[in-house]
Enzyme design. Structure first.
Site, PDB file in Angstrom:
ATOM      1  N   LYS A 150       0.841  -1.207   0.000  1.00 44.41           N
ATOM      2  CA  LYS A 150       0.000   0.000   0.000  1.00 44.41           C
ATOM      3  C   LYS A 150       0.873   1.252   0.000  1.00 44.41           C
ATOM      4  CE  LYS A 150      -3.842  -2.439   2.076  1.00 44.41           C
ATOM      5  NZ  LYS A 150      -4.543  -2.867   3.283  1.00 44.41           N
ATOM      6  N   GLN A 164      -4.511  -1.588   9.482  1.00 45.57           N
ATOM      7  CA  GLN A 164      -4.385  -2.921   8.872  1.00 45.57           C
ATOM      8  C   GLN A 164      -4.954  -3.993   9.810  1.00 45.57           C
ATOM      9  OE1 GLN A 164      -3.215  -3.596   5.644  1.00 45.57           O
ATOM     10  NE2 GLN A 164      -4.098  -5.565   6.159  1.00 45.57           N
ATOM     11  N   ASP A 200     -11.146   2.984   3.862  1.00 46.90           N
ATOM     12  CA  ASP A 200     -11.512   1.587   3.628  1.00 46.90           C
ATOM     13  C   ASP A 200     -13.032   1.436   3.512  1.00 46.90           C
ATOM     14  OD1 ASP A 200      -9.437  -0.225   3.306  1.00 46.90           O
ATOM     15  OD2 ASP A 200      -8.954  -0.273   5.458  1.00 46.90           O
TER      16      ASP A 200
END
Ligand code: NAP
Length: 282
Positions: free
Chosen positions: A52, A96, A119
């Site tokens: 990422k 994460q 997200d």
């Protein structure tokens, strides 16, 4: 024989336009910023985070990493999230998953400001997806939509079957297909006659987490088959939820694993971060 959709090529194309947009934004005085939080020593998480951050760098998005030790408490993590919520040059916050057992993932996700939730896991953003008036699209389903678009398939009126009903893939996937005017069926572990339902579909999205679950006899000739799964086969080789070698002879379009949906997921994260930064331009 179906056409194999190259997720890397589609992702590269989308990233090119994200890079151009980022450059314009930087020229206007705003550098999009993503805070990436990782807790503990999970190797897969480390690999995802590295990918990422690398993707951010490629398109000019600034990323800052917060790597916390395994024994971090929930209160400590929430304190960091509060700081990042208030930090003006951080547009997006990504925590994460998975988190260590002492930390409640839902509490953490709910603590992220919805406007920085790139997200799209916060209940406010989930609700907006349901309504169809969203700021951020959930990354994996949004990536799948881009791949379907790439095939030139008009989803309107098509029979779409999503296999899997998780909050991060299956449910939002079904919503996006519905918003695109598909007639959507969601299958899960308690679905009866799953094979017949899948066989009737024009578009199949498999998000089961079971290697080669979708076999050729479950697929209608000419169906578009998108494979979200990330598994290992009996030889330890990476594979999806679809029996690719057999199904590609039946499908009109099919995504491979790896290099199908995977590269699109990160690309959509970049897109969301850019979107989040737009509010600073205004
Ligand atoms: P998950 O939370 O484990 O959900 C799996 C879903 O599959 C559940 O809804 C489950 O049904 C259903 N299922 C399991 N066994 C089934 C069966 N025998 N018949 C029908 N349905 C069945 O997984 P997820 O997070 O959605 O992820 C799914 C897969 O996608 C995994 O392989 C994951 O690694 C991969 N993934 C890939 C990306 C990417 O970027 N490429 C991103 C996210 C996830 P129940 O609800 O009834 O249990």
């Amino acid at each position: 024989m179906g056409i194999v959709i190259d997720g890397r090529a589609v992702a590269a194309k989308v990233r090119c336009s994200i890079k151009e947009e980022t450059e314009k934004m930087i020229a206007n005085g705003v550098t999009p910023g993503l805070a990436v939080v990782i807790v503990g020593n999970n190797q897969a998480s480390r690999a995802y985070v590295n990918n990422k951050e690398k993707a951010c760098e490629e398109v000019g998005i600034r990323s800052e990493e917060y790597a916390l030790p395994e024994e971090t408490t929930e209160a400590e993590l929430l304190e960091l999230i509060a700081k990042l919520n208030a930090k003006e040059d951080v547009d997006g916050i990504l925590v994460q998953m998975p988190l260590p057992n002492q930390i409640n993932e839902e509490t953490v996700l709910n603590a992220i400001l919805p406007s920085k939730d790139v997200d799209a896991f916060h209940p406010v953003n989930v609700g907006k997806i349901m309504i169809g008036n969203y700021d951020f699209l959930p990354c994996t389903p949004a990536g799948v939509m881009e791949l379907i678009k790439e095939t030139g398939t008009d989803i309107t009126g098509k029979k779409c079957v999503v296999i899997g009903r998780s909050n991060i893939v299956g449910k939002p996937m079904a919503m996006l297909l519905l918003h695109a005017h598909g007639t959507v069926t969601i299958c899960h572990s308690r679905t009866k006659d799953l094979k017949e339902i899948v066989k009737d579909a024009d578009i199949i999205v498999a998000a089961v987490g079971k290697a080669k679950f979708v076999t050729a006899d479950m697929v209608k000739y000419g169906a578009v088959v998108i494979d979200v799964g990330m598994n290992r086969d009996e030889n330890g080789k990476r594979c999806g939820d679809v029996d690719f070698e057999a199904v590609k002879n039946v499908a009109s379009y099919i995504t491979p694993v790896p290099f199908g949906v995977g590269p699109m997921t990160i690309t959509m994260l970049l897109k969301n971060t850019l979107k989040a930064a737009e509010s600073r331009l205004k």
